[in-house]
Structure formats: C-alpha cells, structure tokens
Design a protein around this motif. Structure first.
Motif, PDB file in Angstrom:
ATOM      1  N   ARG A  43      24.795  22.129 -14.172  1.00  0.00           N
ATOM      2  CA  ARG A  43      23.929  23.165 -14.736  1.00  0.00           C
ATOM      3  C   ARG A  43      24.724  24.329 -15.328  1.00  0.00           C
ATOM      4  O   ARG A  43      24.407  24.826 -16.401  1.00  0.00           O
ATOM      5  CB  ARG A  43      22.974  23.679 -13.657  1.00  0.00           C
ATOM      6  N   LEU A  44      25.785  24.774 -14.628  1.00  0.00           N
ATOM      7  CA  LEU A  44      26.521  25.925 -15.149  1.00  0.00           C
ATOM      8  C   LEU A  44      27.316  25.580 -16.405  1.00  0.00           C
ATOM      9  O   LEU A  44      27.785  26.474 -17.116  1.00  0.00           O
ATOM     10  CB  LEU A  44      27.415  26.533 -14.072  1.00  0.00           C
ATOM     11  N   ASN A  45      27.446  24.263 -16.689  1.00  0.00           N
ATOM     12  CA  ASN A  45      28.067  23.836 -17.941  1.00  0.00           C
ATOM     13  C   ASN A  45      27.032  23.523 -19.014  1.00  0.00           C
ATOM     14  O   ASN A  45      27.353  22.929 -20.043  1.00  0.00           O
ATOM     15  CB  ASN A  45      28.957  22.625 -17.701  1.00  0.00           C
ATOM     16  N   GLY A  46      25.790  23.921 -18.762  1.00  0.00           N
ATOM     17  CA  GLY A  46      24.751  23.808 -19.767  1.00  0.00           C
ATOM     18  C   GLY A  46      24.214  22.408 -19.976  1.00  0.00           C
ATOM     19  O   GLY A  46      23.695  22.090 -21.055  1.00  0.00           O
ATOM     20  N   MET A  47      24.304  21.547 -18.954  1.00  0.00           N
ATOM     21  CA  MET A  47      23.819  20.171 -19.066  1.00  0.00           C
ATOM     22  C   MET A  47      22.646  19.943 -18.127  1.00  0.00           C
ATOM     23  O   MET A  47      22.373  20.749 -17.236  1.00  0.00           O
ATOM     24  CB  MET A  47      24.951  19.183 -18.749  1.00  0.00           C
TER      25      MET A  47
END
Length: 264
Positions: A43-47
């Motif tokens: 999530r913190l990598n935008g996925m």
C-alpha cells in the motif's frame, strides 16, 4: 501519549503470551504480522493488494515465513530456488501484462518479499531452536530496551543529532545509551543462563543487536521519508503500522544468524 502507552502494553502482553504459549502459537502470530506487514508495504508503494503482482508477493511471503516442514511435514524446495522462481514469476507478469505491470513495480515487490519474508522467517526459526525461548527473549529484550535506553539517554543527554535528514529527533548520545542498555540486558541473560551464553558473547550480541536494530529503524524512517508518510499503517493506535514496530526485528534476526552469534 495515553493511547500510545495503552496500545503498547496490550500489544506487549499479547505478544509475550503467544511467545510463551509455544512455538506453534508464536509462529501463527508471526505469520500474521508478516502478511500484514507486506500488505502495508504494498500500500505505501501505491499498489493494490489484490493485483496479480502483489498476490505473487504474498505467496512469496507465505513460503518464506511459514515453517512448512515443521508444522505440516511437507517437503519444500530450498529458499534460493523459490527466490529465483519468484523473480521469474514477477518478470513473467511484465510480459503477460504487456508491461502494464512495470519493471519498477515488480522490483519493489520483490525487495519487499526478501526484506519482510526473510526477516520474519528468522523470528520463527529462532523460537524453534533448542532453548529457542531464551534466545528469542534475549534478542527481543535487547531490541526493546535499546529503544528505551535511546529514548531516555536522548532526552537527558542528547545534543548531537545522529541523522537529522532521516530522523530529526535521534541523537548520538541516545544511540550510545541504547547500545549500553542492550549490552546490560544481554549480560543479565548471561548471568541467568551462563551455560548458554558467556559474558563475552553477551557483550557481542548486545552491541550487534542494538546497532543493527537502530539501523533497521533508520532504514524504515528513510523509506517513509521518500514516500512522504509518517507511519506505514494505522493498525496500532499511537504506534502506526506493523512495519513501524518491527523494522528493527526484520534486520536483527537474520543478521545475528548470518554472523553466527547464535547456536547453529
């Protein structure tokens, strides 16, 4: 602060209860933490957690963390073989998706699998060793009391910032205080079980665990700063996410085994 203290006490009580309950209960808890930690990483990598590349990553986490042979008696291929297969599957996804799944995306997910999967694997591996409860408590004790020592030493004596561009509140004095408390903690364990741990070994473990634990914390802080976020998640009120609480563990547990500081 009150919420932070309450959450910390409840989490510590649950963690220590599962640790003392036995290897299997502890393993189940660590597996759950690893999956939640990887979900935060995704999530913190935008996925999204449900996209194919992320699902391959979750499969890799489960392979690396779950002690399949001990729990189920299932034969499993060597880790290096599966790590290579994971790499192959990630690359294959870029082809099948016609580059909608990018090289950059699979590289991040692959790093996350190794970072989180290997770290949590060694947490379970340590508990399953002979006298595993002793060794696990030793490492966690040094990690946790490093944080306590660094906090109070920094508050009382801190003047020189350790690495302000990454963690603006950490000080050199606090870091040294954390190392000293970690050494003292390991020495206490040595005095309790001298047949398992000599004083010299205790000092070495205390230094290594404290230094690596603080480095693990800085690694996570640096990564969050790149992503411009304060916490990796919100599952622990007042403390952030799973990766915020386990960043030191993920680095310490594999490294002490790689250095041969624990019985093989």
């Amino acid at each position: 602060m009150r919420q932070r203290i309450i959450t910390g006490l409840l989490a510590a009580l649950l963690f220590l209860t599962m640790l003392a309950a036995g290897s299997k209960w502890y393993a189940l808890m660590i597996i759950a933490l690893a999956v939640l930690g990887y979900q935060e990483f995704v999530r913190l990598n935008g996925m999204r957690a449900r996209e194919p590349a992320s699902l391959v990553g979750f499969a890799g986490i489960l392979y690396l963390v779950v002690p399949w042979g001990v729990l189920f008696g299932w034969p499993v291929p060597p880790q290096q073989t599966v790590v290579w297969l994971l790499m192959f599957l990630f690359f294959a996804l870029t082809v099948v998706s016609q580059n909608r799944t990018s090289i950059d995306k699979i590289a991040l997910l692959f790093i996350g699998v190794v970072y989180i999967g290997v770290g949590f694997h060694y947490m379970i591996f340590t508990r399953w060793m002979t006298d595993g409860l002793f060794w696990t408590l030793l490492l966690f004790g040094c990690i946790w009391l490093t944080d306590v020592g660094a906090y109070f030493a920094g508050r009382l004596l801190g003047k020189r910032l350790l690495w302000p561009s990454i963690s603006p509140k950490k000080t050199v004095e606090g870091a040294v205080g954390g190392v000293l408390i970690s050494i003292a903690t390991a020495v206490v364990f040595s005095l309790l079980r001298p047949e398992l741990l000599t004083l010299l070994e205790a000092v070495a473990i205390g230094i290594v665990v404290s230094v690596l634990g603080q480095l693990g914390d800085l690694i996570q802080s640096a990564y969050k700063r790149v992503r411009n976020i304060k916490d990796s998640g919100t599952i622990l009120p007042g403390h952030g996410g799973i990766l915020d609480r386990t960043d030191s563990w993920i680095i310490v547990f594999p490294f002490v085994h790689l250095l041969g500081l624990l019985p093989q």
